[in-house]
Design an enzyme around this catalytic site. Structure first.
Site, PDB file in Angstrom:
ATOM      1  CE  LYS A 223      17.616  39.827  21.225  1.00 13.76           C
ATOM      2  NZ  LYS A 223      19.010  39.648  21.533  1.00 13.76           N
ATOM      3  CG  ASP A 254      18.234  32.638  24.017  1.00 13.55           C
ATOM      4  OD1 ASP A 254      17.877  33.029  25.149  1.00 13.55           O
ATOM      5  OD2 ASP A 254      19.392  32.797  23.589  1.00 13.55           O
TER       6      ASP A 254
HETATM    7  C1  RNT Z   1      21.082  36.760  20.580  1.00 14.95           C
HETATM    8  C2  RNT Z   1      20.854  35.307  20.399  1.00 14.95           C
HETATM    9  C3  RNT Z   1      21.962  34.574  19.709  1.00 14.95           C
HETATM   10  C4  RNT Z   1      23.334  35.018  20.144  1.00 14.95           C
HETATM   11  C5  RNT Z   1      24.465  34.191  19.577  1.00 14.95           C
HETATM   12  C6  RNT Z   1      25.791  34.829  19.771  1.00 14.95           C
HETATM   13  O1  RNT Z   1      20.134  37.359  21.338  1.00 14.95           O
HETATM   14  O2  RNT Z   1      20.591  34.712  21.630  1.00 14.95           O
HETATM   15  O3  RNT Z   1      21.784  33.207  19.867  1.00 14.95           O
HETATM   16  O4  RNT Z   1      23.450  35.025  21.531  1.00 14.95           O
HETATM   17  O5  RNT Z   1      24.207  33.892  18.271  1.00 14.95           O
HETATM   18 ZN    ZN Z   2      20.493  32.568  21.688  1.00 18.63          ZN
END
Ligand code: RNT
Ligand code: ZN
Length: 412
Positions: A223, A254
């Site tokens: 992140k 992500d």
């Molecule tokens: C958070 C991450 C993570 C969450 C979930 C709920 O920034 O994206 O994946 O969204 O675990």
């Molecule tokens: Zn995520």
């Protein structure tokens, strides 16, 4: 000739086999996140959502109990074509009077979810929940300098590995277990290394838990920042990628977790060059990591193209991850998941071989013309045919409205 037959002929002129695309798409599993139904609330604590993530909006009808969430998931699944998996968080444990803290979770706390999955013949993916809990101390979990806190969360991780093993065995489908921690600092830290070394040690300890490596795939999600954690994130991209490679686990990207001009579509091939498997959380960030509902937009299409044209459908775990409470939550689910599938189908209908040839011949003029042409081929007719073969409604909004009137509005 019907619209599908005519579209199929048009695609065939470009050397594209629409029947094959439909069959290929039917074989793709998308892991659907359970947390869209209740704004990432979960059932195991009264604690408000924390960890630098937030759901905005107060549309009526949020699921308040396991039964309500299951009913809503069923409604969403009935409107989603193709294969799905259920992606659960540890905070969705169902206690029925048999409460346990996160470091003591057992299969019995998820037996109802297993029953749910088995009855629908689907797999379960899993996520330890390192947020919304009193043991998150000063915003830290696995990287905490407080040994009691760090150990608590290591134990939670270990329980989750055991649970993932249980899910895989019970359902007969592999289980992807994703680790994401919110740990970080709001302001400039004096020591960036020590928290990362503690996170590394904690991950090593979690991974000592025995599990069936052919059925359980552990992923690590990086992140860039969280709300209130703007200056420093322990599990940054470099940390998580390096750790995954070294430990032989699966990196998870992500697409909300990068600077806004950085694109995950460009990162997929880089990771495929070094990893047998990679994982994705498909989301939509608007100006920041906002987790809006996934649309059929350029970046979603580009992500799908990178999976499909690199023949990597068997190597990429695809999951959705967004949470919108400002619109009907079931519609949000269906729209977002369908858009991931639409993007995959769109990618399967590109003249890839020809475009690669043009690239290698440095014929960028024709490459641009062909890729622009491919954008306006009769894609909608192929998608409509997919929905009809999968027996799901094209126009789902009326079904959702009816469910809202009959069920959701009564949840006060
Ligand atoms: C958070 C991450 C993570 C969450 C979930 C709920 O920034 O994206 O994946 O969204 O675990
Ligand atoms: Zn995520």
């Amino acid at each position: 000739m019907n619209r599908f037959e005519s579209a199929k002929e048009i695609y065939a002129k470009y050397g594209i086999d629409a029947e094959k695309a439909l069959a290929d798409l039917a074989g793709v599993t998308v892991s659907v996140h359970c947390w869209q139904g209740d704004d990432v609330g979960g059932f195991d604590s009264e604690d408000a959502l924390s960890g630098g993530i937030q759901t905005t909006g107060n549309y009526p009808g949020k699921a308040r109990t396991p039964d309500e969430l299951m009913a809503d998931i069923d409604k969403a699944f009935s409107l989603i074509p193709g294969k799905v998996k259920l992606n659960l968080h540890a905070s969705y444990a169902i206690f029925d009077g048999n409460r346990a803290d996160r470091d003591a979770l057992k299969p019995e706390h998820f037996a109802k979810w297993v029953k749910f999955a088995k009855a629908r013949n689907i797999g379960i993916d899993f996520n330890p929940t390192f947020f919304s809990h009193p043991m998150v101390k000063d915003g830290l979990t696995l990287s905490s300098p407080d040994e009691e806190v760090r150990k608590f969360w290591v134990e939670h991780g270990k329980r989750c590995v055991e649970l993932s093993d249980y899910f895989a065995k019970e359902t007969g489908y592999p289980c992807v277990m994703n680790i994401w921690i919110p740990d970080g600092y709001k302001d400039i830290p004096a020591d960036r290394l020590s928290p990362r070394l503690r996170f590394k040690k904690s991950l090593d300890e979690i991974l000592e838990t025995p599990y069936d490596k052919s059925k359980v795939f552990i992923t690590l999600e990086s992140k860039v920042f969280g709300i209130g954690l703007e200056s420093y994130t322990v599990g940054s991209a470099e940390f998580c990628l390096s750790y995954s490679t070294k430990a032989g686990i699966v990196p998870l990207m992500d697409n909300g977790h990068y600077h806004p001009t950085e694109l995950v579509s460009d990162k997929i091939s880089a990771l495929l060059a070094f990893n047998d498997k990679i994982a994705l959380h498909v989301t939509r960030g608007v100006r920041w990591d906002s987790d809006h509902v996934v649309l059929f937009d350029d970046e979603t299409k580009e992500i799908a193209k990178e999976i499909v044209r690199n023949d990597a459908l068997g190597r990429v775990f695809i999951a959705t991850d967004y949470f919108d409470a400002s619109i009907n939550r079931i519609s949000a689910w269906v729209t977002g998941v369908r858009n991931v599938q639409k993007a995959l189908l769109f990618a399967m209908l590109q003249p890839d071989a020809k475009m690669k040839e043009l690239q290698d011949a440095s014929n960028f003029t024709e490459l641009m013309v062909l890729s622009e042409e491919a954008k306006t081929l009769p894609f909608g007719d192929i998608w409509a045919e997919y929905l009809s073969r999968q027996n799901v409604e094209t126009d789902y909004i009326n079904i959702i409205k009816e469910y809202e009137e009959k069920v959701l509005v009564n949840r006060k």
